[in-house]
Design a protein around this motif. Structure first.
Motif, mmCIF file in Angstrom:
data_model
loop_
_atom_site.group_PDB
_atom_site.id
_atom_site.type_symbol
_atom_site.label_atom_id
_atom_site.label_comp_id
_atom_site.label_asym_id
_atom_site.label_seq_id
_atom_site.Cartn_x
_atom_site.Cartn_y
_atom_site.Cartn_z
ATOM 1 N N GLU A 16 0.848 -1.204 0.000
ATOM 2 C CA GLU A 16 0.000 0.000 0.000
ATOM 3 C C GLU A 16 0.879 1.249 0.000
ATOM 4 O OE1 GLU A 16 -2.495 -0.310 3.461
ATOM 5 O OE2 GLU A 16 -3.611 -2.014 2.645
ATOM 6 N N LEU A 17 1.899 1.252 0.849
ATOM 7 C CA LEU A 17 2.790 2.412 0.927
ATOM 8 C C LEU A 17 3.612 2.583 -0.343
ATOM 9 C CD1 LEU A 17 3.980 2.113 4.638
ATOM 10 C CD2 LEU A 17 2.356 3.780 3.683
ATOM 11 N N VAL A 18 3.984 1.481 -0.990
ATOM 12 C CA VAL A 18 4.676 1.582 -2.276
ATOM 13 C C VAL A 18 3.758 2.264 -3.286
ATOM 14 C CG1 VAL A 18 5.635 0.277 -4.222
ATOM 15 C CG2 VAL A 18 6.223 -0.380 -1.872
ATOM 16 N N SER A 19 2.484 1.829 -3.345
ATOM 17 C CA SER A 19 1.519 2.446 -4.269
ATOM 18 C C SER A 19 1.371 3.932 -3.993
ATOM 19 C CB SER A 19 0.147 1.775 -4.145
ATOM 20 O OG SER A 19 0.168 0.462 -4.645
ATOM 21 N N GLU A 20 1.406 4.296 -2.712
ATOM 22 C CA GLU A 20 1.217 5.697 -2.298
ATOM 23 C C GLU A 20 2.518 6.494 -2.355
ATOM 24 O OE1 GLU A 20 -0.520 5.264 1.583
ATOM 25 O OE2 GLU A 20 -2.279 4.223 0.786
ATOM 26 N N HIS A 21 3.612 5.837 -2.681
ATOM 27 C CA HIS A 21 4.939 6.469 -2.781
ATOM 28 C C HIS A 21 5.332 7.141 -1.466
ATOM 29 C CE1 HIS A 21 8.034 7.243 -5.837
ATOM 30 N NE2 HIS A 21 8.321 8.308 -5.136
ATOM 31 N N GLN A 62 1.802 4.247 -9.722
ATOM 32 C CA GLN A 62 1.585 2.807 -9.704
ATOM 33 C C GLN A 62 0.561 2.437 -8.659
ATOM 34 O OE1 GLN A 62 4.957 0.471 -8.455
ATOM 35 N NE2 GLN A 62 5.749 2.115 -7.179
ATOM 36 N N GLU A 63 -0.065 1.316 -8.923
ATOM 37 C CA GLU A 63 -1.014 0.763 -7.959
ATOM 38 C C GLU A 63 -0.829 -0.746 -7.912
ATOM 39 O OE1 GLU A 63 -5.750 0.387 -6.934
ATOM 40 O OE2 GLU A 63 -5.100 1.842 -8.428
ATOM 41 N N TRP A 64 -0.583 -1.239 -6.704
ATOM 42 C CA TRP A 64 -0.468 -2.677 -6.486
ATOM 43 C C TRP A 64 -1.802 -3.220 -6.049
ATOM 44 C CZ3 TRP A 64 3.469 -5.763 -7.716
ATOM 45 C CH2 TRP A 64 4.718 -5.183 -7.955
ATOM 46 N N THR A 65 -2.229 -4.311 -6.675
ATOM 47 C CA THR A 65 -3.430 -5.037 -6.276
ATOM 48 C C THR A 65 -2.977 -6.384 -5.731
ATOM 49 O OG1 THR A 65 -4.704 -3.968 -8.014
ATOM 50 C CG2 THR A 65 -5.638 -5.983 -7.056
ATOM 51 N N ILE A 66 -3.266 -6.626 -4.483
ATOM 52 C CA ILE A 66 -2.841 -7.867 -3.845
ATOM 53 C C ILE A 66 -3.817 -8.980 -4.202
ATOM 54 C CG2 ILE A 66 -2.476 -9.018 -1.628
ATOM 55 C CD1 ILE A 66 -1.524 -6.261 -0.563
ATOM 56 N N THR A 83 -0.137 -2.087 -11.808
ATOM 57 C CA THR A 83 -0.491 -1.300 -12.985
ATOM 58 C C THR A 83 0.204 0.034 -12.800
ATOM 59 O OG1 THR A 83 -2.624 -2.393 -13.129
ATOM 60 C CG2 THR A 83 -2.385 -0.318 -14.333
ATOM 61 N N CYS A 84 1.034 0.393 -13.772
ATOM 62 C CA CYS A 84 1.814 1.612 -13.577
ATOM 63 C C CYS A 84 1.953 2.403 -14.873
ATOM 64 C CB CYS A 84 3.190 1.283 -13.009
ATOM 65 S SG CYS A 84 4.263 0.361 -14.109
ATOM 66 N N ASP A 85 2.269 3.660 -14.664
ATOM 67 C CA ASP A 85 2.617 4.575 -15.739
ATOM 68 C C ASP A 85 3.975 5.138 -15.351
ATOM 69 O OD1 ASP A 85 2.756 6.408 -17.764
ATOM 70 O OD2 ASP A 85 0.887 7.433 -17.269
ATOM 71 N N GLN A 86 5.010 4.692 -16.056
ATOM 72 C CA GLN A 86 6.378 5.079 -15.746
ATOM 73 C C GLN A 86 7.031 5.515 -17.038
ATOM 74 O OE1 GLN A 86 8.661 1.901 -13.985
ATOM 75 N NE2 GLN A 86 10.245 3.273 -13.248
ATOM 76 N N ALA A 87 7.791 6.586 -16.994
ATOM 77 C CA ALA A 87 8.389 7.153 -18.212
ATOM 78 C C ALA A 87 9.245 6.136 -18.955
ATOM 79 C CB ALA A 87 9.204 8.387 -17.864
ATOM 80 N N PHE A 101 1.905 -5.847 -14.743
ATOM 81 C CA PHE A 101 2.743 -7.025 -14.576
ATOM 82 C C PHE A 101 2.484 -7.644 -13.211
ATOM 83 C CE2 PHE A 101 5.127 -3.527 -12.866
ATOM 84 C CZ PHE A 101 5.800 -4.035 -11.774
ATOM 85 N N THR A 102 2.834 -8.900 -13.097
ATOM 86 C CA THR A 102 2.659 -9.610 -11.833
ATOM 87 C C THR A 102 4.004 -9.722 -11.122
ATOM 88 O OG1 THR A 102 2.975 -11.724 -12.931
ATOM 89 C CG2 THR A 102 0.700 -10.964 -12.666
ATOM 90 N N ALA A 103 3.916 -9.888 -9.811
ATOM 91 C CA ALA A 103 5.129 -10.049 -9.013
ATOM 92 C C ALA A 103 4.792 -10.830 -7.754
ATOM 93 C CB ALA A 103 5.723 -8.694 -8.637
ATOM 94 N N MET A 104 5.819 -11.458 -7.207
ATOM 95 C CA MET A 104 5.695 -12.112 -5.909
ATOM 96 C C MET A 104 6.811 -11.600 -5.017
ATOM 97 S SD MET A 104 4.374 -15.974 -6.343
ATOM 98 C CE MET A 104 5.367 -16.511 -7.697
ATOM 99 N N PHE A 105 6.459 -11.395 -3.778
ATOM 100 C CA PHE A 105 7.411 -10.946 -2.774
ATOM 101 C C PHE A 105 7.349 -11.921 -1.613
ATOM 102 C CE2 PHE A 105 5.798 -7.266 -4.987
ATOM 103 C CZ PHE A 105 6.930 -6.541 -5.280
#
Length: 143
Positions: A16-21, A62-66, A83-87, A101-105
């Motif tokens: 959540e904090l990553v999404s909120e930067h 960016q927004e992470w959906t768990i 889901t992100c918008d990055q230059a 994209f998907t990811a696992m942590f």
């Protein structure tokens, strides 16, 4: 709340904090010895590693959906979609294209702090979404 449930809450809050930067709040969540595997090379330990990690992103929304959170012992696995918008990503410009994209942590958590993180993400799929093209290499001559 059991330690497993509190560890799951910590792992959810991290994304959540990553999404909120919210970099400084993330810094408070990791131990001074925190390390990340599968991210940019040569990240320093602890909060400085978080700060340097975010320094590699450039401008990003960016927004992470768990999707799943699984925990056992001191480890929590999070499967998520970003889901992100990055230059640009790894030097490939986005030309305004959003990426998904998907990811696992896997986070190892002790005393309420994340002490280690392993990341595995579909970076290749993300590059292909940006239009990156790959060419086969040429075989080296035998010596």
């Amino acid at each position: 709340m059991s330690s497993i449930e509190s560890n799951k809450a910590i792992a959810r809050r991290f994304l959540e904090l990553v999404s909120e930067h919210k970099i400084e709040e993330l810094c408070k969540m990791v131990s001074p010895s925190w390390t990340m595997h599968g991210g940019p090379p040569a990240l320093p330990s602890g909060p400085d590693g978080i700060r340097k990690l975010f320094g590699t992103f450039g401008a990003i929304e960016q927004e992470w959906t768990i999707e799943d959170v699984i925990s056992e012992g001191d480890k929590v696995v999070v499967r998520a979609t970003n889901t992100c918008d990055q230059a640009s990503f790894l030097g490939i410009p986005s030309h305004g294209r959003k990426q998904t994209f998907t990811a696992m942590f896997i986070h190892q958590i002790a005393d309420g702090k994340i002490i280690e993180t392993w990341r595995n993400a579909d970076d290749l799929g993300r590059l292909l979404q940006l239009g990156a093209r790959f060419e086969p290499g040429t075989p080296q001559a035998s010596t």
